[in-house]
Design an enzyme around this catalytic site. Structure first.
Site, short mmCIF file in Angstrom:
data_model
loop_
_atom_site.label_atom_id
_atom_site.label_comp_id
_atom_site.label_asym_id
_atom_site.label_seq_id
_atom_site.Cartn_x
_atom_site.Cartn_y
_atom_site.Cartn_z
N GLN A 295 35.47 69.53 41.38
CA GLN A 295 36.41 68.85 42.28
C GLN A 295 36.26 67.32 42.25
OE1 GLN A 295 36.11 69.21 46.64
NE2 GLN A 295 38.16 70.07 46.60
N HIS A 354 33.95 59.78 30.94
CA HIS A 354 33.42 59.94 29.58
C HIS A 354 31.89 60.00 29.53
CE1 HIS A 354 37.48 58.98 28.19
NE2 HIS A 354 37.10 59.24 26.96
N GLU A 379 47.90 34.62 33.88
CA GLU A 379 49.12 34.46 34.69
C GLU A 379 48.79 34.36 36.17
OE1 GLU A 379 51.15 33.59 32.25
OE2 GLU A 379 51.28 35.60 31.45
C1 LIG Z 1 42.23 35.34 27.31
C2 LIG Z 1 42.95 34.28 28.08
C3 LIG Z 1 44.19 33.85 27.66
C4 LIG Z 1 44.85 32.81 28.33
N1 LIG Z 1 46.07 32.36 27.86
C5 LIG Z 1 46.62 31.25 28.43
C6 LIG Z 1 47.81 30.68 27.87
O1 LIG Z 1 48.40 31.19 26.92
N2 LIG Z 1 48.27 29.50 28.40
C7 LIG Z 1 47.66 28.90 29.45
O2 LIG Z 1 48.13 27.84 29.88
N3 LIG Z 1 46.54 29.45 30.03
C8 LIG Z 1 46.02 30.60 29.54
N4 LIG Z 1 44.89 31.15 30.08
C9 LIG Z 1 44.24 30.47 31.22
C10 LIG Z 1 44.40 31.24 32.51
O3 LIG Z 1 45.72 31.07 32.98
C11 LIG Z 1 43.35 30.68 33.49
O4 LIG Z 1 42.08 31.08 33.03
C12 LIG Z 1 43.59 31.17 34.89
O5 LIG Z 1 44.75 30.59 35.43
C13 LIG Z 1 42.39 30.81 35.82
O6 LIG Z 1 42.05 29.47 35.69
P1 LIG Z 1 40.53 29.05 35.44
O7 LIG Z 1 39.99 29.89 34.36
O8 LIG Z 1 40.49 27.58 35.26
O9 LIG Z 1 39.78 29.42 36.76
P2 LIG Z 1 39.69 28.49 38.14
O10 LIG Z 1 41.04 27.98 38.42
O11 LIG Z 1 38.60 27.51 37.84
O12 LIG Z 1 39.23 29.55 39.15
C14 LIG Z 1 37.88 30.03 39.24
C15 LIG Z 1 37.81 31.02 40.39
O13 LIG Z 1 38.15 30.36 41.63
C16 LIG Z 1 39.24 31.03 42.26
N5 LIG Z 1 40.09 30.04 42.93
C17 LIG Z 1 40.67 28.95 42.38
N6 LIG Z 1 41.39 28.27 43.30
C18 LIG Z 1 41.29 28.96 44.46
C19 LIG Z 1 41.79 28.79 45.78
N7 LIG Z 1 42.63 27.77 46.10
N8 LIG Z 1 41.45 29.70 46.75
C20 LIG Z 1 40.65 30.74 46.43
N9 LIG Z 1 40.12 30.96 45.19
C21 LIG Z 1 40.44 30.09 44.23
C22 LIG Z 1 39.97 31.75 41.14
O14 LIG Z 1 40.72 32.83 41.63
C23 LIG Z 1 38.78 32.18 40.28
O15 LIG Z 1 38.22 33.34 40.81
C24 LIG Z 1 44.25 32.23 29.46
C25 LIG Z 1 43.00 32.70 29.91
C26 LIG Z 1 42.35 33.71 29.23
C27 LIG Z 1 41.00 34.17 29.71
#
Ligand SMILES: Cc1cc2nc3c(=O)[nH]c(=O)nc-3n(C[C@H](O)[C@H](O)[C@H](O)COP(=O)(O)OP(=O)(O)OC[C@H]3O[C@@H](n4cnc5c(N)ncnc54)[C@H](O)[C@@H]3O)c2cc1C
Length: 401
Positions: A295, A354, A379
């Protein structure tokens, strides 16, 4: 029993497209996906197949050589493709966003110049907002464009470009202070540039370097790169829509349809995880019976299937809302948030079903386990979705006292 994630009310054309894509996924993607992913190999044959199916032009209007289909058709195709291999949906996603931005915001000349070749997959799109120091906080962008005669000179470093190496057209968001006096809000002084380039790595256009692929834990096969602009000169007629200062809104519009797309990917990956889990559970025996007869495992399957259904319904709702011409940021944010969280949970449950074999690279679930986390970030993270949802709720339910 009816399969999970059925969609009511589809036209004959939509059903035909989906059945063709599903067939392609079962025959051409699933059998090779895990092997290619482990080698981090670009799936060229699969991409060629998608081109032949017309998928690169699915939402591009017929007058520009595309199929002129709706966001819903597109999202359902993405769901099918992600069920086969999430990276393949990533290859078409940035292309789709750039084509959508051109369709919505491009000048007539830009549409005529790019869209017919994008529909054929000859020009392939990537989009670039993120920088090393920012992702969520797009208003903090530091890359800059300065006007010089009939051109703009772009400088700065971009990060995380999906399809950065394989694309030939990148929509790049930079700050552009020209025409915007000091003190203008950051989102009103940003511009999207349509940057054409050669595919590949190194200096792909004078002043533009794509250094190489970022090594990732999952989402392999598709290239993710940095982009460095060092006095990159772009003609003024390659400002998206012809005038500066509108880039932030154009990109946010693109990301909004991208969110439905990421939700669809979450649905596809979760469906595959469910399929793998329900199949394994009927083959593996413990204590004298298939584990599906315990279950605890049945409850897991029940939870997984319920999440697959719920995520699919929300994704379809968000796509239909956009197709009807209505604002859908609330629905898209909710769908993206829920589908990516549920995807991670369903994948984890399938992994647990698995047992030890889920940890072996021989089993497909190992790949899904490394892929699902990307959907929590791309996104817009869960926190960013909740900010969008929360703001919209307060607009809709404004206290009238
Ligand atoms: C494999 C991959 C492909 C990607 N492709 C693209 C692409 O084609 N083009 C592009 O432009 N970008 C791309 N990205 C970037 C992606 O959009 C960003 O990584 C994402 O938007 C998060 O930004 P950051 O990594 O700078 O994290 P940060 O913005 O530094 O955030 C870090 C943490 O803090 C949190 N946080 C941030 N601000 C707040 C707030 N105001 N309140 C509460 N929590 C918050 C976030 O949720 C996260 O948990 C890609 C990323 C990856 C990993």
């Amino acid at each position: 029993m009816a399969r999970l994630a059925q969609t009511a009310g589809l036209t004959d054309v939509q059903q035909e497209i989906l059945s063709t894509v599903r067939d392609f996924v079962d025959k051409e993607i699933i059998p090779v996906a895990t092997e290619l992913e482990h080698r981090d190999e670009y799936p060229q044959e699969i991409v060629d197949g998608l081109k032949e199916l017309g998928l690169f032009g699915l939402m591009i209007p017929e007058e520009y050589g595309g199929l002129g289909e709706s966001l819903l058709t597109y999202a359902l195709c993405v769901e099918e493709i992600a069920r086969g291999w999430m990276s393949v949906s990533g290859i078409i996603n940035t292309h789709f966003i750039v084509a959508y931005m051109l369709k919505q915001h491009g000048t007539q000349e830009q549409k005529e110049y790019f869209l017919p070749r994008m529909a054929l997959g000859e020009v392939r799109g990537a989009f670039s907002m993120s920088e090393p120091a920012l992702g969520s906080d797009v208003s903090a962008i530091t890359s800059k464009a300065v006007k010089d005669g009939d051109e703009y000179v772009l400088n700065g470093q971009k990060m995380w470009l999906t399809n950065g190496g394989t694309s030939t057209l990148v929509a790049v968001l930079t700050r552009s202070d020209e025409g915007h006096p000091e003190g203008t809000a950051p989102h009103k002084s940003m511009t999207t540039f349509l940057v054409e380039k050669e595919p590949g790595f190194g200096e792909v256009r004078p002043g533009l370097t794509i250094p190489g692929k970022i090594d990732k834990m999952g989402y392999k096969g598709v290239d993710t790169t940095e982009l460095i602009m060092d006095n990159l000169r772009i003609p003024a007629n390659r400002v998206l829509g012809g005038s500066t200062g509108r880039g932030f809104y154009q990109m946010m519009d693109g990301v909004e349809v991208g969110r439905v797309n990421v939700a669809a990917r979450g649905c596809g990956v979760a469906q595959r995880a469910f399929e793998l889990g329900v199949s394994y559970a009927q083959q593996r025996h413990t204590f004298g019976k298939p584990i599906a007869q315990h279950q605890a495992i049945q409850f897991k399957l029940a939870e997984m299937a319920t999440k697959v259904e719920a995520a699919h319904a929300m994704m379809v709702n968000a796509a239909r809302k956009k197709d009807s011409g209505e604002r859908n940021d609330l629905e898209a944010g909710m769908a993206k948030y829920l589908a990516s969280e549920y995807c991670k949970e369903v994948v984890e449950d399938a992994f647990r079903i698995h047992g030890g074999y889920g940890f072996s690279k021989e089993y497909e679930i190992e790949r899904l386990y490394r892929e699902a986390p990307m959907l929590l970030i791309g996104e817009g993270t869960a926190e960013i979705q909740k900010m969008i949802i929360g703001r919209r709720l307060l607009e809709e339910y404004r206290f009238q006292g």
